[in-house]
Design an enzyme around this catalytic site. Structure first.
Site, mmCIF file in Angstrom:
data_model
loop_
_atom_site.group_PDB
_atom_site.id
_atom_site.type_symbol
_atom_site.label_atom_id
_atom_site.label_comp_id
_atom_site.label_asym_id
_atom_site.label_seq_id
_atom_site.Cartn_x
_atom_site.Cartn_y
_atom_site.Cartn_z
ATOM 1 N N SER A 16 -14.405 3.956 -24.495
ATOM 2 C CA SER A 16 -14.710 4.860 -23.235
ATOM 3 C C SER A 16 -14.777 4.326 -22.108
ATOM 4 C CB SER A 16 -15.881 5.273 -23.203
ATOM 5 O OG SER A 16 -15.769 6.368 -23.819
ATOM 6 N N LYS A 63 -26.112 11.997 -30.054
ATOM 7 C CA LYS A 63 -26.303 12.978 -29.704
ATOM 8 C C LYS A 63 -27.009 14.028 -29.715
ATOM 9 C CE LYS A 63 -21.249 11.845 -30.355
ATOM 10 N NZ LYS A 63 -19.831 12.669 -30.565
ATOM 11 N N GLY A 122 -20.097 15.964 -41.940
ATOM 12 C CA GLY A 122 -20.873 15.364 -41.209
ATOM 13 C C GLY A 122 -20.998 15.857 -39.991
ATOM 14 N N GLY A 228 -6.317 11.883 -35.176
ATOM 15 C CA GLY A 228 -7.197 11.966 -33.972
ATOM 16 C C GLY A 228 -7.761 11.591 -32.584
#
Ligand code: NDP
Length: 261
Positions: A16, A63, A122, A228
């Site tokens: 990121s 999260k 998950g 992904g």
């Protein structure tokens, strides 16, 4: 100068900072994006404020804490109950989930999609299952074991564990397990997965940067495949857009991030 971070634990591997700092540099913005290894997720809002952040991304395992501790939750994050993007707005910390639309954007070329089978139950399945349902798709979740399915069952999803599942027609099969990430496992017995793939059109693996056994089998069965990678990029593009109040075009953010991706 605006300061942004990624909160996670561990966080050293996260790409990121590279993506966001590239956008900051290419777009000529006065900002900096750092990484922050946060041990106690319960402290996420306090840390956000003490670092005087304008925004943050949140990764595993925080999260759910971000969802609980922000001042306001907007959009699909309310249903998913997990937040991966925090933005300071008029003194409040507002939480969003960009994993879900990030996934959906990455399958926009998959046409005539009605029935989707998600393998795994998950954290990643949460974002994927809700956005697919919101977009009107028929979602079935298949997991190796029972325990994690309870959440999805309560939320009204059609769920199966390996015991009791029978092959049906699905347009898209998503591997949202970690099988194939650090091993050469398939997310389901080969015979059953092959039968499913023979009836499907598309395969998506949330794992990126690796030709997983799941994608290899999907290719052998001539499915249209995707990994992904774009999901990861899209969630970052959408988060960056939220950091700047959606005033910068998604196209220019994406172009600036792709330069380092
Ligand atoms: P979780 O740990 O929350 O869940 C893992 C899931 O995988 C469980 O359902 C587990 O089943 C299943 N599983 C693990 N090993 C196997 C196996 N050998 N066979 C069958 N099922 C298995 O993981 P996450 O949801 O956080 O992450 C899943 C994947 O998503 C990871 O590979 C991660 O790298 C990737 N990811 C990709 C992103 C992207 O942007 N592209 C973003 C986030 C994650 P059980 O309940 O039976 O244990």
């Amino acid at each position: 100068m605006k300061l942004f971070t990624i909160f996670g634990n561990p966080v050293a591997h996260s790409i990121s900072p590279m993506l966001h700092n590239s956008a900051i540099k290419e777009l000529g913005l006065d900002a900096c994006y750092i990484r922050y290894a946060l041990e106690n997720g319960e402290k996420i809002a306090d840390k956000f404020n003490s670092l005087k952040l304008s925004g943050a991304n949140v990764t595993v395992p925080h999260k759910e804490w971000a969802y609980q501790k922000c001042d306001e939750v907007r959009g699909l994050a309310k249903d998913i109950k997990a937040v991966n993007t925090l933005v300071k707005k008029e003194g409040k910390i507002v939480g969003y989930n960009t994993d879900a639309p990030g996934f959906y954007k990455s399958i926009e070329n998959f046409k005539n999609l009605e029935k989707v089978l998600i393998l795994g139950a998950g954290g990643t399945t949460k974002a994927i299952s809700y956005i697919l349902r919101e977009e009107g798709k028929e979602v079935t979740i298949l997991n190796r074991s029972e325990k994690r399915l309870e959440f999805y069952k309560k939320e009204g999803f059609r769920v199966f564990s390996w015991n009791g599942f029978k092959v049906e027609d699905y347009d898209l099969i998503v591997n949202a397990t970690s099988a194939g990430l650090k091993d050469d496992n398939l997310p389901l017995q080969k015979e059953m997965l092959s039968s499913l793939m023979k009836k499907a059109k598309y395969a998506f693996d949330v794992i990126y940067g690796k030709d997983t056994p799941f994608l290899k089998l999907a290719n052998e069965n001539s499915l249209t495949c995707k990994d992904g990678r774009d999901m990861l990029l899209n969630q970052a593009v959408l988060a960056f857009s939220l950091f700047y109040d959606e005033k910068i075009s998604l196209k220019s953010i994406e172009e600036s991030m792709r330069k380092v991706f």
